[in-house]
Design a protein around this motif. Structure first.
Motif, PDB file in Angstrom:
ATOM      1  N   LYS A 134       0.847  -1.185   0.000  1.00 41.27           N
ATOM      2  CA  LYS A 134       0.000   0.000   0.000  1.00 41.27           C
ATOM      3  C   LYS A 134       0.884   1.238   0.000  1.00 41.27           C
ATOM      4  O   LYS A 134       1.835   1.339   0.779  1.00 41.27           O
ATOM      5  CB  LYS A 134      -0.902  -0.001   1.236  1.00 41.27           C
ATOM      6  CG  LYS A 134      -1.883   1.138   1.235  1.00 41.27           C
ATOM      7  CD  LYS A 134      -2.862   1.026   2.367  1.00 41.27           C
ATOM      8  CE  LYS A 134      -3.821   2.195   2.305  1.00 41.27           C
ATOM      9  NZ  LYS A 134      -4.864   2.090   3.307  1.00 41.27           N
ATOM     10  N   ARG A 135       0.573   2.167  -0.889  1.00 44.87           N
ATOM     11  CA  ARG A 135       1.333   3.411  -0.934  1.00 44.87           C
ATOM     12  C   ARG A 135       1.044   4.227   0.308  1.00 44.87           C
ATOM     13  O   ARG A 135      -0.077   4.252   0.807  1.00 44.87           O
ATOM     14  CB  ARG A 135       0.941   4.247  -2.154  1.00 44.87           C
ATOM     15  CG  ARG A 135       1.336   3.655  -3.444  1.00 44.87           C
ATOM     16  CD  ARG A 135       1.013   4.592  -4.591  1.00 44.87           C
ATOM     17  NE  ARG A 135      -0.379   5.036  -4.574  1.00 44.87           N
ATOM     18  CZ  ARG A 135      -0.787   6.275  -4.860  1.00 44.87           C
ATOM     19  NH1 ARG A 135       0.078   7.193  -5.198  1.00 44.87           N
ATOM     20  NH2 ARG A 135      -2.049   6.586  -4.826  1.00 44.87           N
ATOM     21  N   LYS A 136       2.058   4.903   0.787  1.00 45.85           N
ATOM     22  CA  LYS A 136       1.870   5.810   1.916  1.00 45.85           C
ATOM     23  C   LYS A 136       1.734   7.218   1.368  1.00 45.85           C
ATOM     24  O   LYS A 136       2.484   7.627   0.493  1.00 45.85           O
ATOM     25  CB  LYS A 136       3.058   5.728   2.867  1.00 45.85           C
ATOM     26  CG  LYS A 136       3.144   4.397   3.568  1.00 45.85           C
ATOM     27  CD  LYS A 136       4.237   4.396   4.586  1.00 45.85           C
ATOM     28  CE  LYS A 136       4.271   3.042   5.271  1.00 45.85           C
ATOM     29  NZ  LYS A 136       5.256   2.998   6.333  1.00 45.85           N
ATOM     30  N   ARG A 137       0.778   7.942   1.897  1.00 51.24           N
ATOM     31  CA  ARG A 137       0.607   9.325   1.480  1.00 51.24           C
ATOM     32  C   ARG A 137       1.693  10.181   2.094  1.00 51.24           C
ATOM     33  O   ARG A 137       2.117   9.955   3.221  1.00 51.24           O
ATOM     34  CB  ARG A 137      -0.751   9.850   1.917  1.00 51.24           C
ATOM     35  CG  ARG A 137      -1.878   9.164   1.211  1.00 51.24           C
ATOM     36  CD  ARG A 137      -3.179   9.750   1.675  1.00 51.24           C
ATOM     37  NE  ARG A 137      -4.264   9.089   0.994  1.00 51.24           N
ATOM     38  CZ  ARG A 137      -5.293   9.720   0.497  1.00 51.24           C
ATOM     39  NH1 ARG A 137      -5.394  11.019   0.620  1.00 51.24           N
ATOM     40  NH2 ARG A 137      -6.236   9.049  -0.100  1.00 51.24           N
ATOM     41  N   LYS A 138       2.115  11.171   1.338  1.00 53.31           N
ATOM     42  CA  LYS A 138       3.099  12.111   1.856  1.00 53.31           C
ATOM     43  C   LYS A 138       2.381  13.134   2.717  1.00 53.31           C
ATOM     44  O   LYS A 138       1.284  13.588   2.380  1.00 53.31           O
ATOM     45  CB  LYS A 138       3.820  12.810   0.709  1.00 53.31           C
ATOM     46  CG  LYS A 138       4.671  11.873  -0.112  1.00 53.31           C
ATOM     47  CD  LYS A 138       5.384  12.630  -1.198  1.00 53.31           C
ATOM     48  CE  LYS A 138       6.223  11.676  -2.022  1.00 53.31           C
ATOM     49  NZ  LYS A 138       6.912  12.367  -3.109  1.00 53.31           N
ATOM     50  N   ALA A 139       3.022  13.511   3.777  1.00 52.56           N
ATOM     51  CA  ALA A 139       2.456  14.534   4.653  1.00 52.56           C
ATOM     52  C   ALA A 139       2.448  15.860   3.914  1.00 52.56           C
ATOM     53  O   ALA A 139       3.292  16.127   3.057  1.00 52.56           O
ATOM     54  CB  ALA A 139       3.273  14.643   5.930  1.00 52.56           C
ATOM     55  N   ALA A 140       1.500  16.734   4.268  1.00 51.82           N
ATOM     56  CA  ALA A 140       1.382  18.024   3.584  1.00 51.82           C
ATOM     57  C   ALA A 140       2.642  18.863   3.749  1.00 51.82           C
ATOM     58  O   ALA A 140       3.031  19.590   2.846  1.00 51.82           O
ATOM     59  CB  ALA A 140       0.174  18.783   4.116  1.00 51.82           C
ATOM     60  N   ASP A 145       7.193  23.296  -1.453  1.00 50.13           N
ATOM     61  CA  ASP A 145       6.767  24.227  -2.486  1.00 50.13           C
ATOM     62  C   ASP A 145       5.364  23.933  -3.004  1.00 50.13           C
ATOM     63  O   ASP A 145       4.920  24.523  -3.973  1.00 50.13           O
ATOM     64  CB  ASP A 145       7.770  24.276  -3.639  1.00 50.13           C
ATOM     65  CG  ASP A 145       8.150  22.906  -4.164  1.00 50.13           C
ATOM     66  OD1 ASP A 145       7.722  21.900  -3.563  1.00 50.13           O
ATOM     67  OD2 ASP A 145       8.880  22.856  -5.164  1.00 50.13           O
ATOM     68  N   ALA A 146       4.643  23.033  -2.351  1.00 50.07           N
ATOM     69  CA  ALA A 146       3.264  22.755  -2.740  1.00 50.07           C
ATOM     70  C   ALA A 146       2.362  23.842  -2.179  1.00 50.07           C
ATOM     71  O   ALA A 146       2.599  24.336  -1.070  1.00 50.07           O
ATOM     72  CB  ALA A 146       2.827  21.401  -2.203  1.00 50.07           C
TER      73      ALA A 146
END
Length: 160
Positions: A134-140, A145-146
C-alpha cells in the motif's frame, strides 16, 4: 460468425465464436460451415505471445470457467471480409485496452486445452508473486513548495 442483425443501423452482426486449434495449414479467409441464419468463416491466423511480466493476467484467464483467450479483430475496407485477425492474447487487461476505443472487435473465447497447458507451464516457470504494497501518502508539510491554499478562478455570475 456472421448473422443478420436485428437492428436498423446495421445489416450483419459479426462475432468470434471459437479459435481453431491446431491452426489449419491454409490460413486465410474461407467459409467453414453454414446454418439457418448464420455463417462461420475462418478469418485467418494470429500469433499468441506470452510475456513474463503478465503472468498474473494469464492466471486470471486460466481461472475463468472455461479458461479464456481473447481475440482482437481489426476492421478492413472489404464488404465481404470486414474483419481480419489482429491479436490473440491471454491477458484480459490487454484485451480491454483494445475494446475501449470501440473500433476493434474483441471477444473472449474458450481456450483450447493444448494452449491452456502451454500457458499453465509458462506461468509455473515465470510467475513471481508480487506482494501488495500500500502506498503511503506524503504529509502536507513534506512538500515545501506545494500550495497550501486553493484559489477559485472565475465567479458564479449568471448562475442560478
Amino acid at each position: 460468425e456472421e448473422r443478420p442483425a436485428k437492428s436498423r443501423w446495421q445489416d450483419r452482426v459479426w462475432r468470434v465464436v471459437e479459435l481453431v486449434w491446431p491452426p489449419p495449414a491454409e490460413a486465410g479467409w474461407r467459409l467453414l460451415v453454414e446454418g439457418p441464419g448464420w455463417t462461420r468463416f475462418l478469418a485467418g491466423t494470429a500469433e499468441l505471445e506470452l510475456h513474463r511480466k503478465e503472468t498474473a493476467d494469464y492466471k486470471l484467464a486460466l481461472s475463468a470457467e472455461p479458461p479464456q483467450l481473447y481475440a482482437v479483430l481489426r476492421a478492413t475496407d472489404e464488404a465481404e471480409r470486414p474483419w481480419r485477425p489482429f491479436l490473440i492474447t491471454a491477458s484480459p487487461f490487454e484485451a480491454q485496452i483494445y475494446a475501449e476505443p470501440g473500433e476493434d472487435l474483441v471477444e473472449a473465447v474458450p481456450m483450447p486445452e493444448p494452449i491452456a497447458e502451454l500457458i499453465r507451464a509458462f506461468v509455473e516457470r515465470h510467475h513471481v508473486e508480487q506482494p501488495f504494497v500500500k502506498r503511503k501518502r506524503k504529509a502536507a508539510d513534506a512538500a515545501p513548495d506545494a500550495p497550501s491554499t486553493f484559489e477559485v478562478v472565475g465567479g458564479t455570475e449568471g448562475r442560478s
